[in-house]
Design a protein around this motif. Structure first.
Motif, PDB file in Angstrom:
ATOM      1  N   LEU A  87       0.808  -1.213   0.000  1.00  0.00           N
ATOM      2  CA  LEU A  87       0.000   0.000   0.000  1.00  0.00           C
ATOM      3  C   LEU A  87       0.850   1.274   0.000  1.00  0.00           C
ATOM      4  O   LEU A  87       0.336   2.353  -0.261  1.00  0.00           O
ATOM      5  CB  LEU A  87      -0.927   0.025   1.224  1.00  0.00           C
ATOM      6  CG  LEU A  87      -1.930  -1.112   1.341  1.00  0.00           C
ATOM      7  CD1 LEU A  87      -2.704  -0.991   2.649  1.00  0.00           C
ATOM      8  CD2 LEU A  87      -2.871  -1.131   0.150  1.00  0.00           C
ATOM      9  N   ARG A  88       2.142   1.148   0.257  1.00  0.00           N
ATOM     10  CA  ARG A  88       2.965   2.345   0.463  1.00  0.00           C
ATOM     11  C   ARG A  88       3.066   3.249  -0.749  1.00  0.00           C
ATOM     12  O   ARG A  88       3.284   4.439  -0.618  1.00  0.00           O
ATOM     13  CB  ARG A  88       4.361   1.967   0.955  1.00  0.00           C
ATOM     14  CG  ARG A  88       5.192   1.247  -0.070  1.00  0.00           C
ATOM     15  CD  ARG A  88       6.516   0.835   0.477  1.00  0.00           C
ATOM     16  NE  ARG A  88       7.122  -0.100  -0.450  1.00  0.00           N
ATOM     17  CZ  ARG A  88       8.262  -0.670  -0.278  1.00  0.00           C
ATOM     18  NH1 ARG A  88       8.961  -0.410   0.805  1.00  0.00           N
ATOM     19  NH2 ARG A  88       8.731  -1.504  -1.165  1.00  0.00           N
ATOM     20  N   ARG A  89       2.909   2.724  -1.945  1.00  0.00           N
ATOM     21  CA  ARG A  89       2.985   3.556  -3.146  1.00  0.00           C
ATOM     22  C   ARG A  89       1.609   3.953  -3.687  1.00  0.00           C
ATOM     23  O   ARG A  89       1.522   4.570  -4.732  1.00  0.00           O
ATOM     24  CB  ARG A  89       3.803   2.839  -4.217  1.00  0.00           C
ATOM     25  CG  ARG A  89       5.274   2.739  -3.818  1.00  0.00           C
ATOM     26  CD  ARG A  89       6.180   2.285  -4.950  1.00  0.00           C
ATOM     27  NE  ARG A  89       7.559   2.357  -4.518  1.00  0.00           N
ATOM     28  CZ  ARG A  89       8.263   1.334  -4.034  1.00  0.00           C
ATOM     29  NH1 ARG A  89       7.693   0.145  -3.925  1.00  0.00           N
ATOM     30  NH2 ARG A  89       9.512   1.492  -3.668  1.00  0.00           N
ATOM     31  N   ALA A 116      -3.746   3.044   6.065  1.00  0.00           N
ATOM     32  CA  ALA A 116      -2.337   2.764   6.332  1.00  0.00           C
ATOM     33  C   ALA A 116      -1.531   3.958   5.827  1.00  0.00           C
ATOM     34  O   ALA A 116      -1.556   4.257   4.641  1.00  0.00           O
ATOM     35  CB  ALA A 116      -1.910   1.483   5.626  1.00  0.00           C
ATOM     36  N   MET A 117      -0.852   4.630   6.739  1.00  0.00           N
ATOM     37  CA  MET A 117      -0.171   5.868   6.403  1.00  0.00           C
ATOM     38  C   MET A 117       1.315   5.814   6.763  1.00  0.00           C
ATOM     39  O   MET A 117       1.705   5.091   7.679  1.00  0.00           O
ATOM     40  CB  MET A 117      -0.832   7.038   7.144  1.00  0.00           C
ATOM     41  CG  MET A 117      -2.341   7.156   6.904  1.00  0.00           C
ATOM     42  SD  MET A 117      -2.812   7.448   5.197  1.00  0.00           S
ATOM     43  CE  MET A 117      -2.358   9.151   5.047  1.00  0.00           C
ATOM     44  N   GLU A 118       2.103   6.604   6.027  1.00  0.00           N
ATOM     45  CA  GLU A 118       3.543   6.766   6.252  1.00  0.00           C
ATOM     46  C   GLU A 118       4.257   5.415   6.373  1.00  0.00           C
ATOM     47  O   GLU A 118       5.079   5.220   7.268  1.00  0.00           O
ATOM     48  CB  GLU A 118       3.803   7.649   7.469  1.00  0.00           C
ATOM     49  CG  GLU A 118       3.265   9.068   7.280  1.00  0.00           C
ATOM     50  CD  GLU A 118       3.662  10.000   8.398  1.00  0.00           C
ATOM     51  OE1 GLU A 118       4.878  10.099   8.680  1.00  0.00           O
ATOM     52  OE2 GLU A 118       2.757  10.620   8.980  1.00  0.00           O
ATOM     53  N   ASP A 131      14.059  -1.525   8.148  1.00  0.00           N
ATOM     54  CA  ASP A 131      13.013  -0.961   8.994  1.00  0.00           C
ATOM     55  C   ASP A 131      11.630  -1.251   8.422  1.00  0.00           C
ATOM     56  O   ASP A 131      11.453  -1.389   7.214  1.00  0.00           O
ATOM     57  CB  ASP A 131      13.164   0.563   9.093  1.00  0.00           C
ATOM     58  CG  ASP A 131      14.387   0.983   9.883  1.00  0.00           C
ATOM     59  OD1 ASP A 131      14.839   0.207  10.744  1.00  0.00           O
ATOM     60  OD2 ASP A 131      14.880   2.100   9.642  1.00  0.00           O
ATOM     61  N   PHE A 132      10.648  -1.319   9.316  1.00  0.00           N
ATOM     62  CA  PHE A 132       9.250  -1.439   8.932  1.00  0.00           C
ATOM     63  C   PHE A 132       8.450  -0.603   9.905  1.00  0.00           C
ATOM     64  O   PHE A 132       8.505  -0.821  11.119  1.00  0.00           O
ATOM     65  CB  PHE A 132       8.792  -2.900   8.969  1.00  0.00           C
ATOM     66  CG  PHE A 132       7.395  -3.105   8.469  1.00  0.00           C
ATOM     67  CD1 PHE A 132       7.093  -2.942   7.126  1.00  0.00           C
ATOM     68  CD2 PHE A 132       6.377  -3.451   9.338  1.00  0.00           C
ATOM     69  CE1 PHE A 132       5.805  -3.117   6.652  1.00  0.00           C
ATOM     70  CE2 PHE A 132       5.084  -3.639   8.865  1.00  0.00           C
ATOM     71  CZ  PHE A 132       4.806  -3.463   7.528  1.00  0.00           C
ATOM     72  N   GLU A 133       7.725   0.399   9.392  1.00  0.00           N
ATOM     73  CA  GLU A 133       6.952   1.249  10.279  1.00  0.00           C
ATOM     74  C   GLU A 133       5.852   1.967   9.516  1.00  0.00           C
ATOM     75  O   GLU A 133       5.838   1.989   8.286  1.00  0.00           O
ATOM     76  CB  GLU A 133       7.845   2.272  10.983  1.00  0.00           C
ATOM     77  CG  GLU A 133       8.527   3.241  10.060  1.00  0.00           C
ATOM     78  CD  GLU A 133       9.491   4.156  10.797  1.00  0.00           C
ATOM     79  OE1 GLU A 133       9.302   5.387  10.702  1.00  0.00           O
ATOM     80  OE2 GLU A 133      10.408   3.652  11.457  1.00  0.00           O
ATOM     81  N   GLY A 134       4.967   2.559  10.276  1.00  0.00           N
ATOM     82  CA  GLY A 134       3.861   3.325   9.725  1.00  0.00           C
ATOM     83  C   GLY A 134       2.813   3.509  10.797  1.00  0.00           C
ATOM     84  O   GLY A 134       3.076   3.309  11.986  1.00  0.00           O
TER      85      GLY A 134
END
Length: 151
Positions: A87-89, A116-118, A131-134
């Motif tokens: 979903l990040r893009r 789901a943001m950032e 890293d994995f975050e949001g």
């Protein structure tokens, strides 16, 4: 009795519509290599005073946005991380929607549509793991189902 944060369970599931909750087998645990999940809820307030009061101000709640931050290490083979990383893009709100379920440490279940943001999946120092975050932001107040009392 104190309870460990790891006993609060977080799940995500793909979004289809606001009205159609996912089937039980669709929920994916957001847990693998996740070190921190924290409540970052924001409240919009104003200080107001009224003539029917005593002349002092009181804080009035205008609105509330429930947000859950997550962070840890990225594993592209973990189904929940794969779903979020995908979903990040995405570039609009509807494409970022996802279902989020929380099973609280007291057994209450919280379910709602979130965005789901950032999302960051990969990156960091050369000697570190990726890293994995949001964060998952409920788009409206989630539905809370109290735990069934034990008899």
């Amino acid at each position: 009795m104190r309870k460990k944060n790891a006993k609060r369970l977080h799940y995500i599931a793909p979004y289809t519509s606001d009205e159609t909750q996912p089937a039980e087998e669709s929920w994916l645990p957001l847990a693998h290599f996740i070190q921190t999940i924290e409540d970052d809820t924001k409240e919009d307030t104003d200080d107001q005073g009224f003539y029917d009061g005593d002349g002092n101000t009181e804080t009035v709640l205008n609105g509330r946005s429930e947000v859950w931050n997550f962070s840890g290490f990225y594993d592209p083979e973990d189904p929940a991380q794969e779903l979020l990383a995908g979903l990040r893009r995405k570039t609009n709100d509807d494409e970022r929607k996802i279902w989020h379920k929380i099973v609280e440490t007291n057994g209450d279940t919280v379910i709602g549509v979130a965005k789901a943001m950032e999302i960051k999946a990969g990156g960091g120092d050369a000697t570190d793991y990726e890293d994995f975050e949001g964060h998952l932001d409920f788009v409206q107040a989630p539905k809370v189902t109290p735990a069934v009392p034990k008899s």
